[in-house]
Design a protein around this motif. Structure first.
Motif, mmCIF file in Angstrom:
data_model
loop_
_atom_site.group_PDB
_atom_site.id
_atom_site.type_symbol
_atom_site.label_atom_id
_atom_site.label_comp_id
_atom_site.label_asym_id
_atom_site.label_seq_id
_atom_site.Cartn_x
_atom_site.Cartn_y
_atom_site.Cartn_z
ATOM 1 N N SER A 1 0.872 -1.180 0.000
ATOM 2 C CA SER A 1 0.000 0.000 0.000
ATOM 3 C C SER A 1 0.906 1.227 0.000
ATOM 4 O O SER A 1 1.103 1.893 1.012
ATOM 5 C CB SER A 1 -0.917 -0.016 1.220
ATOM 6 N N TYR A 2 1.463 1.522 -1.171
ATOM 7 C CA TYR A 2 2.563 2.475 -1.256
ATOM 8 C C TYR A 2 2.147 3.906 -0.944
ATOM 9 O O TYR A 2 2.906 4.648 -0.319
ATOM 10 C CB TYR A 2 3.210 2.385 -2.632
ATOM 11 N N GLU A 3 0.973 4.302 -1.378
ATOM 12 C CA GLU A 3 0.534 5.668 -1.085
ATOM 13 C C GLU A 3 0.328 5.863 0.407
ATOM 14 O O GLU A 3 0.702 6.892 0.972
ATOM 15 C CB GLU A 3 -0.743 5.985 -1.861
ATOM 16 N N GLN A 4 -0.290 4.875 1.044
ATOM 17 C CA GLN A 4 -0.479 4.933 2.486
ATOM 18 C C GLN A 4 0.872 4.933 3.199
ATOM 19 O O GLN A 4 1.088 5.673 4.163
ATOM 20 C CB GLN A 4 -1.325 3.751 2.950
ATOM 21 N N LEU B 1 3.675 6.032 2.057
ATOM 22 C CA LEU B 1 4.308 7.334 1.853
ATOM 23 C C LEU B 1 3.749 8.374 2.822
ATOM 24 O O LEU B 1 4.504 9.145 3.420
ATOM 25 C CB LEU B 1 4.118 7.796 0.408
ATOM 26 N N LEU B 2 2.434 8.381 2.990
ATOM 27 C CA LEU B 2 1.821 9.319 3.927
ATOM 28 C C LEU B 2 2.344 9.094 5.349
ATOM 29 O O LEU B 2 2.654 10.048 6.073
ATOM 30 C CB LEU B 2 0.299 9.166 3.906
ATOM 31 N N GLN C 1 8.320 7.552 -3.192
ATOM 32 C CA GLN C 1 7.972 8.569 -4.194
ATOM 33 C C GLN C 1 8.169 8.024 -5.598
ATOM 34 O O GLN C 1 7.373 8.311 -6.505
ATOM 35 C CB GLN C 1 8.806 9.833 -3.973
ATOM 36 N N THR D 1 5.295 5.436 -6.297
ATOM 37 C CA THR D 1 3.950 5.985 -6.450
ATOM 38 C C THR D 1 3.807 6.943 -7.624
ATOM 39 O O THR D 1 2.758 7.545 -7.805
ATOM 40 C CB THR D 1 3.522 6.711 -5.155
ATOM 41 N N LYS D 2 4.833 7.083 -8.418
ATOM 42 C CA LYS D 2 4.746 7.956 -9.598
ATOM 43 C C LYS D 2 3.680 7.473 -10.564
ATOM 44 O O LYS D 2 2.883 8.246 -11.092
ATOM 45 C CB LYS D 2 6.105 8.036 -10.301
ATOM 46 N N ARG E 1 1.839 4.442 -9.968
ATOM 47 C CA ARG E 1 0.892 3.465 -9.434
ATOM 48 C C ARG E 1 0.456 3.877 -8.048
ATOM 49 O O ARG E 1 1.120 4.639 -7.368
ATOM 50 C CB ARG E 1 1.524 2.067 -9.385
ATOM 51 N N GLY E 2 -0.630 3.399 -7.600
ATOM 52 C CA GLY E 2 -1.133 3.692 -6.277
ATOM 53 C C GLY E 2 -1.394 2.432 -5.534
ATOM 54 O O GLY E 2 -1.299 1.346 -6.085
ATOM 55 N N SER F 1 -5.271 1.598 0.783
ATOM 56 C CA SER F 1 -4.877 1.486 2.187
ATOM 57 C C SER F 1 -5.512 0.280 2.834
ATOM 58 O O SER F 1 -6.690 -0.011 2.615
ATOM 59 C CB SER F 1 -5.282 2.761 2.945
#
Length: 259
Positions: A218-221, A223-224, A247, A250-251, A253-254, A257
């Motif tokens: 869950s890369y976006e999560q 990253l946050l 970063q 997530t360029k 792909r998303g 969570s």
């Protein structure tokens, strides 16, 4: 000695002691150097000479701590290294009697007591540290270690949970609790605690959430969470590295969570 030339340093101290045999600072340094060289019996003798020094009328610049609690503490550490737990215990207790808020002796006696299965003394040192520091990081780690020693991981978790449930200030106990859950493979159970902790400003909790999210892809999560961790703990190198990696991930792909 700072250059790593301990034997030369000891030779100089020995020469000085031949001229000033009563100087407690020279005995103290000799003991330190001998400890580095693993000549523990001789080091012990020099610490005893330090404690027995009479500086009345001269040596007015002597650090008063080496005439008491500092030397008592160091000599007790030697006793422990040489397997003389009871002597070590008496030394650390004497150091704390001289300076009641001297926690290094409490930490050392706690560890030695656990190693010797002297749980009563270990508990006493645990309570002593709490009375001085409150529910600090050091105290939480001690509580966790004490629980594990007397009843395994389950007891450690139970003592920690009771600590942070009873005292809202015991943030460190809750972090140690969550850390144990994560290390024991119980990440899902740890997540609510980590969320509560990161909301209270604990950078490690946000970092752990990031690692869990990263493991779930869950890369976006992730990253946050890592950005939150870095905001709470600026300059943490591993967090910064993870942010740079995430970063890139997530360029294009998303990730949904799971937290």
């Amino acid at each position: 000695n700072r250059l790593g030339r301990t034997e030369e340093a000891l030779a100089l101290v020995d020469k000085a002691l031949s001229i000033f045999p009563e100087d407690p600072e020279l005995h103290f340094h000799a003991a330190q150097f001998l400890t580095i060289l693993r000549q523990l019996d001789k080091a012990h003798e020099h610490y005893t000479c330090t404690l027995g020094s009479d500086i009345a009328g001269f040596f007015t610049s002597v650090d008063q701590g080496i005439l008491g609690f500092k030397t008592l503490h160091n000599r007790a550490e030697l006793d422990a290294l040489m397997g003389r737990y009871q002597d070590a215990k008496r030394g650390w207790e004497a150091a704390m009697q001289a300076v009641p808020r001297f926690t290094p002796s409490a930490y050392a006696l706690f560890d030695a007591a656990l190693a010797s299965n002297d749980f009563q003394t270990a508990r006493s040192m645990l309570d002593r540290v709490h009375s001085i520091e409150g529910p600090s990081d050091s105290w939480a780690r001690m509580l966790s270690k004490y629980g594990e020693q007397i009843g395994g991981d389950e007891m450690a978790l139970d003592l920690l949970e009771r600590a942070f449930t009873r005292d809202a200030r015991a943030v460190s106990a809750q972090m140690e609790y969550a850390r144990r859950l994560v290390n024991g493979g119980q990440q899902i159970a740890a997540v609510p605690h980590l969320h509560a902790l990161q909301e209270r400003g604990v950078g490690e909790a946000a970092y752990c959430l990031g690692i869990i999210a990263l493991g779930s892809k869950s890369y976006e999560q992730a990253l946050l969470c890592m950005e939150r961790a870095l905001a709470l703990n600026p300059g943490h190198a591993d967090t910064a590295k993870n942010i740079a990696m995430l970063q890139e991930l997530t360029k294009d792909r998303g990730g949904a969570s799971v937290l």
